[in-house]
Design a protein around this motif. Structure first.
Motif, PDB file in Angstrom:
ATOM      1  N   PHE A 151       0.863  -1.184   0.000  1.00  0.00           N
ATOM      2  CA  PHE A 151       0.000   0.000   0.000  1.00  0.00           C
ATOM      3  C   PHE A 151       0.894   1.228   0.000  1.00  0.00           C
ATOM      4  O   PHE A 151       1.532   1.546   1.006  1.00  0.00           O
ATOM      5  CB  PHE A 151      -0.937   0.011   1.210  1.00  0.00           C
ATOM      6  CG  PHE A 151      -2.033   1.044   1.098  1.00  0.00           C
ATOM      7  CD1 PHE A 151      -2.951   0.989   0.066  1.00  0.00           C
ATOM      8  CD2 PHE A 151      -2.136   2.065   2.021  1.00  0.00           C
ATOM      9  CE1 PHE A 151      -3.969   1.923  -0.048  1.00  0.00           C
ATOM     10  CE2 PHE A 151      -3.144   3.010   1.927  1.00  0.00           C
ATOM     11  CZ  PHE A 151      -4.071   2.942   0.888  1.00  0.00           C
ATOM     12  N   LYS A 152       0.943   1.898  -1.151  1.00  0.00           N
ATOM     13  CA  LYS A 152       1.835   3.047  -1.282  1.00  0.00           C
ATOM     14  C   LYS A 152       1.323   3.948  -2.394  1.00  0.00           C
ATOM     15  O   LYS A 152       0.398   3.592  -3.138  1.00  0.00           O
ATOM     16  CB  LYS A 152       3.259   2.588  -1.580  1.00  0.00           C
ATOM     17  CG  LYS A 152       3.419   1.788  -2.870  1.00  0.00           C
ATOM     18  CD  LYS A 152       4.840   1.263  -3.018  1.00  0.00           C
ATOM     19  CE  LYS A 152       5.000   0.482  -4.325  1.00  0.00           C
ATOM     20  NZ  LYS A 152       6.362  -0.053  -4.483  1.00  0.00           N
ATOM     21  N   GLY A 153       1.910   5.142  -2.473  1.00  0.00           N
ATOM     22  CA  GLY A 153       1.524   6.089  -3.511  1.00  0.00           C
ATOM     23  C   GLY A 153       0.216   6.804  -3.225  1.00  0.00           C
ATOM     24  O   GLY A 153      -0.383   7.392  -4.127  1.00  0.00           O
ATOM     25  N   PHE A 154      -0.239   6.779  -1.988  1.00  0.00           N
ATOM     26  CA  PHE A 154      -1.519   7.380  -1.637  1.00  0.00           C
ATOM     27  C   PHE A 154      -1.378   8.874  -1.370  1.00  0.00           C
ATOM     28  O   PHE A 154      -0.275   9.415  -1.211  1.00  0.00           O
ATOM     29  CB  PHE A 154      -2.136   6.666  -0.432  1.00  0.00           C
ATOM     30  CG  PHE A 154      -1.178   6.424   0.712  1.00  0.00           C
ATOM     31  CD1 PHE A 154      -0.856   7.428   1.608  1.00  0.00           C
ATOM     32  CD2 PHE A 154      -0.596   5.171   0.872  1.00  0.00           C
ATOM     33  CE1 PHE A 154       0.023   7.201   2.647  1.00  0.00           C
ATOM     34  CE2 PHE A 154       0.295   4.929   1.914  1.00  0.00           C
ATOM     35  CZ  PHE A 154       0.612   5.946   2.809  1.00  0.00           C
ATOM     36  N   LEU A 155      -2.508   9.552  -1.307  1.00  0.00           N
ATOM     37  CA  LEU A 155      -2.557  10.985  -1.043  1.00  0.00           C
ATOM     38  C   LEU A 155      -2.077  11.275   0.372  1.00  0.00           C
ATOM     39  O   LEU A 155      -2.446  10.572   1.315  1.00  0.00           O
ATOM     40  CB  LEU A 155      -3.988  11.490  -1.224  1.00  0.00           C
ATOM     41  CG  LEU A 155      -4.223  12.998  -1.299  1.00  0.00           C
ATOM     42  CD1 LEU A 155      -3.564  13.590  -2.531  1.00  0.00           C
ATOM     43  CD2 LEU A 155      -5.736  13.270  -1.311  1.00  0.00           C
ATOM     44  N   ALA A 163       2.697   5.129   7.042  1.00  0.00           N
ATOM     45  CA  ALA A 163       3.889   4.951   6.214  1.00  0.00           C
ATOM     46  C   ALA A 163       3.559   4.050   5.022  1.00  0.00           C
ATOM     47  O   ALA A 163       2.738   3.135   5.119  1.00  0.00           O
ATOM     48  CB  ALA A 163       5.009   4.324   7.038  1.00  0.00           C
ATOM     49  N   GLU A 164       4.188   4.332   3.896  1.00  0.00           N
ATOM     50  CA  GLU A 164       4.051   3.456   2.740  1.00  0.00           C
ATOM     51  C   GLU A 164       4.730   2.119   3.031  1.00  0.00           C
ATOM     52  O   GLU A 164       5.689   2.044   3.797  1.00  0.00           O
ATOM     53  CB  GLU A 164       4.679   4.099   1.507  1.00  0.00           C
ATOM     54  CG  GLU A 164       3.964   5.355   1.041  1.00  0.00           C
ATOM     55  CD  GLU A 164       4.505   5.859  -0.291  1.00  0.00           C
ATOM     56  OE1 GLU A 164       5.606   5.410  -0.679  1.00  0.00           O
ATOM     57  OE2 GLU A 164       3.835   6.693  -0.928  1.00  0.00           O
ATOM     58  N   THR A 165       4.212   1.062   2.412  1.00  0.00           N
ATOM     59  CA  THR A 165       4.807  -0.251   2.627  1.00  0.00           C
ATOM     60  C   THR A 165       4.754  -1.079   1.355  1.00  0.00           C
ATOM     61  O   THR A 165       3.782  -1.004   0.592  1.00  0.00           O
ATOM     62  CB  THR A 165       4.096  -1.015   3.765  1.00  0.00           C
ATOM     63  OG1 THR A 165       4.702  -2.301   3.920  1.00  0.00           O
ATOM     64  CG2 THR A 165       2.609  -1.192   3.481  1.00  0.00           C
ATOM     65  N   ASP A 166       5.827  -1.840   1.141  1.00  0.00           N
ATOM     66  CA  ASP A 166       5.888  -2.788   0.026  1.00  0.00           C
ATOM     67  C   ASP A 166       5.464  -4.188   0.436  1.00  0.00           C
ATOM     68  O   ASP A 166       5.327  -5.062  -0.420  1.00  0.00           O
ATOM     69  CB  ASP A 166       7.317  -2.853  -0.535  1.00  0.00           C
ATOM     70  CG  ASP A 166       7.701  -1.564  -1.231  1.00  0.00           C
ATOM     71  OD1 ASP A 166       6.913  -1.078  -2.056  1.00  0.00           O
ATOM     72  OD2 ASP A 166       8.792  -1.055  -0.933  1.00  0.00           O
TER      73      ASP A 166
END
Length: 290
Positions: A151-155, A163-166
């Motif tokens: 979950f990443k690349g969000f507003l 935090a973004e996560t791979d």
């Protein structure tokens, strides 16, 4: 000046348990049945005139009687038969709706059983004077992916702390409902003709959903739900659309950094949080032919 708006009435949550004893190996069908009638019942509301009203107690009695007289080969077939009977018995009604939840039991012996956890099977049947619709589904189907989810690349704004996560845990307690197509050929007045294999249809949808969830890399729960729904409508021609409600069961990595004794946590120990939770909902439809 007041006027009466939309209204309906019925009997909610009749707990109907049917034991099939026609062989040494008994069977259990465990249902929660709710019925509603819609139509011209203004007299009951405005004048207190009950002449057009089939009592809710009668609806309850019919639900129990039909478990014996019609049988329960599937929740959908039983609900169709019950809805037709209630509509037939109530001339002022234009529609009868029956909602059924089925609770599963596992066999321990010829006549001993264990109530099974997991999802609850559901159906909503609506029968009108010239129409019939069947929506099958389930609730509380808990699934998890321990990896293959990001979950990443969000507003982001000034209040964003996520935090973004791979690589994250993706878990949800899934609610799904799907509408069956091609019911025009059903004689909505019939108690026995044109029966479908509702149980096989339920198993097919469930299998497609679970296999797709298990084998699809997830960039977001939204994408995962869409891919699952598309797999159903693209591979099962009897399903016109499917809707999901998916509460995100968050799992947060436990921070061991404050311990006096060093403890490493490489994505192994999590806190399972039940609230607040993200709630993702969507409907996937089969595109009509050009």
């Amino acid at each position: 000046m007041a006027t009466l708006g939309a209204n309906q009435y019925g009997k909610a949550e009749s707990r109907v348990v049917r034991i099939i004893r026609d062989s040494p190996h008994h069977e259990i069908v465990d249902l929660n049945v709710s019925s509603s009638l819609r139509g011209d019942f203004a007299g009951a509301h405005i004048d207190g005139d009950q002449a057009a009203v089939l009592p809710t107690d009668t609806q309850k009695n019919t639900a129990f009687a039909y478990a014996k007289l019609h049988g329960v080969s599937s929740p959908e077939d039983y609900a169709l038969a019950l809805a037709r009977r209630l509509l037939e018995a109530t001339p002022a009604a234009r529609e009868a709706e029956v909602r059924v939840e089925q609770y599963a039991w596992d066999r321990l012996g010829s006549h001993a059983f264990l109530r099974r956890g997991g999802e609850t099977r559901t159906c909503v049947v609506t029968v009108g004077r010239d129409t019939a619709s069947v929506v099958s589904g389930f609730r509380d189907l808990v699934v998890m992916k321990s990896t293959d989810s990001e979950f990443k690349g969000f507003l982001v704004d000034e209040f964003t702390t996520l935090a973004e996560t791979d690589d994250r845990i993706l878990a949800t307690s899934l609610v799904a409902q799907w509408r069956h197509d091609g019911l025009d050929e059903l004689d909505h007045r019939s108690q026995s003709d044109h029966r479908r294999d509702w149980n096989s249809s339920y198993d097919d949808v469930r299998d497609v959903l679970l296999s797709t969830f298990a084998t699809t890399y997830s960039r977001a729960l939204q994408e995962t739900l869409y891919v699952m729904g598309a797999a159903v409508v693209d591979t099962l021609p009897g399903i016109a659309e499917i809707s999901f409600s998916a509460p995100n069961r968050h799992h947060f990595l436990v921070d061991f950094s404050g311990f006096e004794v060093p403890v490493e946590n490489h994505g192994e120990v999590f806190i399972a949080a039940d609230r607040p939770y993200g709630l993702i909902e969507c409907t996937v439809l089969r595109e009509p032919p050009a």
